[in-house]
Design an enzyme around this catalytic site. Structure first.
Site, PDB file in Angstrom:
ATOM      1  CB  CYS A 115      -0.947   0.011   1.191  1.00 13.93           C
ATOM      2  SG  CYS A 115      -2.093  -1.374   1.188  1.00 13.93           S
ATOM      3  CG  HIS A 252      -3.102   3.675   1.894  1.00 12.47           C
ATOM      4  ND1 HIS A 252      -3.591   3.236   0.681  1.00 12.47           N
ATOM      5  CD2 HIS A 252      -3.168   2.604   2.729  1.00 12.47           C
ATOM      6  CE1 HIS A 252      -3.927   1.969   0.785  1.00 12.47           C
ATOM      7  NE2 HIS A 252      -3.686   1.555   2.025  1.00 12.47           N
ATOM      8  CG  ASN A 282      -6.441  -0.735   1.082  1.00 13.49           C
ATOM      9  OD1 ASN A 282      -5.741  -0.309   0.169  1.00 13.49           O
ATOM     10  ND2 ASN A 282      -5.945  -1.130   2.243  1.00 13.49           N
TER      11      ASN A 282
HETATM   12  N1  ACO Z   1     -18.808  -8.436   8.485  1.00 16.73           N
HETATM   13  C1  ACO Z   1     -19.381  -8.701   9.671  1.00 16.73           C
HETATM   14  N2  ACO Z   1     -18.671  -9.053  10.757  1.00 16.73           N
HETATM   15  C2  ACO Z   1     -17.320  -9.137  10.621  1.00 16.73           C
HETATM   16  C3  ACO Z   1     -16.670  -8.870   9.400  1.00 16.73           C
HETATM   17  C4  ACO Z   1     -17.460  -8.505   8.297  1.00 16.73           C
HETATM   18  N3  ACO Z   1     -16.971  -8.231   7.089  1.00 16.73           N
HETATM   19  N4  ACO Z   1     -15.354  -9.022   9.572  1.00 16.73           N
HETATM   20  C5  ACO Z   1     -15.155  -9.365  10.851  1.00 16.73           C
HETATM   21  N5  ACO Z   1     -16.351  -9.431  11.489  1.00 16.73           N
HETATM   22  C6  ACO Z   1     -16.626  -9.781  12.866  1.00 16.73           C
HETATM   23  C7  ACO Z   1     -15.521 -10.608  13.485  1.00 16.73           C
HETATM   24  O1  ACO Z   1     -15.683 -11.975  13.165  1.00 16.73           O
HETATM   25  C8  ACO Z   1     -15.739 -10.340  14.955  1.00 16.73           C
HETATM   26  O2  ACO Z   1     -16.811 -11.138  15.407  1.00 16.73           O
HETATM   27  P1  ACO Z   1     -16.731 -11.836  16.856  1.00 16.73           P
HETATM   28  O3  ACO Z   1     -16.657 -10.688  17.832  1.00 16.73           O
HETATM   29  O4  ACO Z   1     -18.000 -12.597  16.900  1.00 16.73           O
HETATM   30  O5  ACO Z   1     -15.494 -12.662  16.829  1.00 16.73           O
HETATM   31  C9  ACO Z   1     -16.212  -8.895  14.990  1.00 16.73           C
HETATM   32  O6  ACO Z   1     -16.658  -8.581  13.644  1.00 16.73           O
HETATM   33  C10 ACO Z   1     -15.129  -7.915  15.388  1.00 16.73           C
HETATM   34  O7  ACO Z   1     -13.955  -8.222  14.638  1.00 16.73           O
HETATM   35  P2  ACO Z   1     -12.642  -7.381  14.777  1.00 16.73           P
HETATM   36  O8  ACO Z   1     -11.613  -7.920  13.829  1.00 16.73           O
HETATM   37  O9  ACO Z   1     -12.280  -7.261  16.210  1.00 16.73           O
HETATM   38  O10 ACO Z   1     -13.177  -5.987  14.263  1.00 16.73           O
HETATM   39  P3  ACO Z   1     -12.466  -4.592  14.270  1.00 16.73           P
HETATM   40  O11 ACO Z   1     -13.262  -3.619  14.987  1.00 16.73           O
HETATM   41  O12 ACO Z   1     -11.015  -4.703  14.614  1.00 16.73           O
HETATM   42  O13 ACO Z   1     -12.566  -4.199  12.733  1.00 16.73           O
HETATM   43  C11 ACO Z   1     -11.174  -4.116  10.779  1.00 16.73           C
HETATM   44  C12 ACO Z   1     -11.931  -5.004  11.756  1.00 16.73           C
HETATM   45  C13 ACO Z   1     -12.148  -3.243  10.035  1.00 16.73           C
HETATM   46  C14 ACO Z   1     -10.444  -5.009   9.788  1.00 16.73           C
HETATM   47  C15 ACO Z   1     -10.166  -3.251  11.586  1.00 16.73           C
HETATM   48  O14 ACO Z   1      -9.374  -4.041  12.432  1.00 16.73           O
HETATM   49  C16 ACO Z   1      -9.293  -2.452  10.689  1.00 16.73           C
HETATM   50  O15 ACO Z   1      -9.732  -1.528  10.085  1.00 16.73           O
HETATM   51  N6  ACO Z   1      -7.977  -2.767  10.603  1.00 16.73           N
HETATM   52  C17 ACO Z   1      -7.094  -2.150   9.698  1.00 16.73           C
HETATM   53  C18 ACO Z   1      -7.014  -3.030   8.519  1.00 16.73           C
HETATM   54  C19 ACO Z   1      -6.719  -2.332   7.232  1.00 16.73           C
HETATM   55  O16 ACO Z   1      -7.147  -1.247   6.942  1.00 16.73           O
HETATM   56  N7  ACO Z   1      -5.952  -3.021   6.424  1.00 16.73           N
HETATM   57  C20 ACO Z   1      -5.683  -2.576   5.139  1.00 16.73           C
HETATM   58  C21 ACO Z   1      -4.317  -2.853   4.761  1.00 16.73           C
HETATM   59  S1  ACO Z   1      -3.160  -1.983   5.746  1.00 16.73           S
HETATM   60  C22 ACO Z   1      -3.253  -0.465   5.314  1.00 16.73           C
HETATM   61  O17 ACO Z   1      -3.546  -0.227   4.196  1.00 16.73           O
HETATM   62  C23 ACO Z   1      -2.978   0.568   6.307  1.00 16.73           C
END
Ligand code: ACO
Length: 325
Positions: A115, A252, A282
């Site tokens: 990224c 980004h 993304n």
């Molecule tokens: N739809 C519904 N529920 C979901 C989904 C989905 N698509 N994905 C995960 N869940 C559920 C999980 O299973 C979990 O359920 P549980 O509590 O029953 O186990 C619950 O949602 C919470 O999951 P978390 O992973 O704790 O959710 P979080 O609040 O951390 O959000 C996310 C997840 C959006 C991925 C967040 O961690 C994030 O934004 N991280 C950064 C990732 C990113 O942007 N990466 C891109 C590449 S890196 C970069 O470019 C900077």
């Protein structure tokens, strides 16, 4: 003092025709529009058509940037292409773009920083121009990231999309002050200790397969906010400017919550942030030039504005480029 500055003279971008909405995503994995919007700010992503390659997306963006700069394509002496999703393992996708543009001179190569790729490629372009290696550089960020996704994994497949963005960068004389037009400062970082927090579980020398994206979302989120805030601070320190001097922050486009968290950490007003992640998710190396193109074409970014570009990605890699437009 007279110095060489790297000026961005043209910008262009491209999104594939096929738009995949959150609603449609609910037919693919167990998710909801509300969950995706609340956690990421993403409403839709675009997906390359069957047979549409990264180089095809790149060419659309490149041609738009060349037209915007108003240059003859033959003036380009360097193509630097940031991508994690090349057409083939080799040769570099940049040489396909070079050939398709009808260029038989100069140099074309790919850069892989996921990224952060566009910010890395733009920094290399700036260095090449300032040291006399290049005069007119085409910098591209292009991805068919959808092809790296595990479409049964709801924690990753809702986040990413395909797209391309490009800029033309040309040398110009400056005074060596912050009032100069062009790139004022660049900062790049990587820290391989975190390479298993966001990665693809395949590769040429490991599995012989392409593999799929795997991610520890919370860890990525935590590091992203800290690293992005740090690189913004270092670009301000290097130029002796303050956050109030920034007219536009073009990050980004990974996740709206990461952008909000960063803005809060450094005291940046939300209205100065260009946010396009809602429409394309993304797009990895393509996201910064996609956002930049949008903000230039709709008139937000104007000549003389101070623009701060930033990215963070797998590796981890991260960095920033400050530009006087
Ligand atoms: N739809 C519904 N529920 C979901 C989904 C989905 N698509 N994905 C995960 N869940 C559920 C999980 O299973 C979990 O359920 P549980 O509590 O029953 O186990 C619950 O949602 C919470 O999951 P978390 O992973 O704790 O959710 P979080 O609040 O951390 O959000 C996310 C997840 C959006 C991925 C967040 O961690 C994030 O934004 N991280 C950064 C990732 C990113 O942007 N990466 C891109 C590449 S890196 C970069 O470019 C900077």
């Amino acid at each position: 003092m007279s110095i060489i500055r790297s000026v961005i003279t043209g910008v262009g971008s491209y999104l594939p025709e096929r738009r995949l909405s959150n609603q449609e995503m609910t037919t693919i994995v167990d998710t909801t529009d509300e969950w995706i919007v609340e956690r990421t700010g993403i409403h839709a992503r675009h997906i390359a058509a069957d047979g549409e390659k990264t180089s095809d997306l790149a060419l659309h963006a490149a041609r738009a940037a060349i037209a915007h700069a108003g240059i003859d394509v033959q003036e380009i002496d360097t193509i630097i292409m940031a991508t994690t999703t090349p057409d083939n393992t080799f040769p570099a996708t940049a040489v396909t773009v070079q050939a398709e543009l009808g260029l038989h001179h100069g140099v074309a190569f790919d850069v892989q920083a996921v990224c952060s790729g566009f910010v890395f490629a733009l920094t290399i372009a700036d260095t090449f121009i300032r040291c006399g290696q290049s005069k007119t550089v085409l910098v591209i960020g292009a991805e068919t990231f959808s092809r790296l996704l595990d479409w049964t994994d709801r924690t990753t497949c809702v986040l990413f999309g395909d797209g391309a963005g490009a800029v033309i960068v040309q040398g110009a004389t400056g005074e060596g002050t912050n009032a100069d037009r062009g790139i004022l400062t660049t900062h790049l970082h990587s820290d391989g200790r975190h390479r298993d927090k966001l990665y693809v579980d395949g590769g040429v020398s490991s599995t012989g397969t392409i593999g799929h994206v795997r991610m520890e979302g919370r860890e990525v989120f935590r590091h992203a906010v800290v690293n992005i805030a740090d690189t913004i601070k270092e670009s301000l320190t290097a130029t002796g400017m303050t956050i109030d001097d920034i007219d536009w922050f073009i990050p980004h486009q990974a996740n709206k919550r990461i952008l909000d968290g960063t803005a809060k950490r450094i005291g940046l007003p939300p209205e100065k942030i260009v946010v396009t992640v809602g429409e394309h998710g993304n797009t990895s190396a393509a996201s910064v030039p996609l956002a930049l193109d949008g903000a230039v074409r709709d008139g937000r970014v104007k000549r003389g504005d101070l623009v701060l570009l930033e990215a963070m990605g797998g590796g981890f890699t991260w960095g920033s480029v400050m530009v006087r437009w």
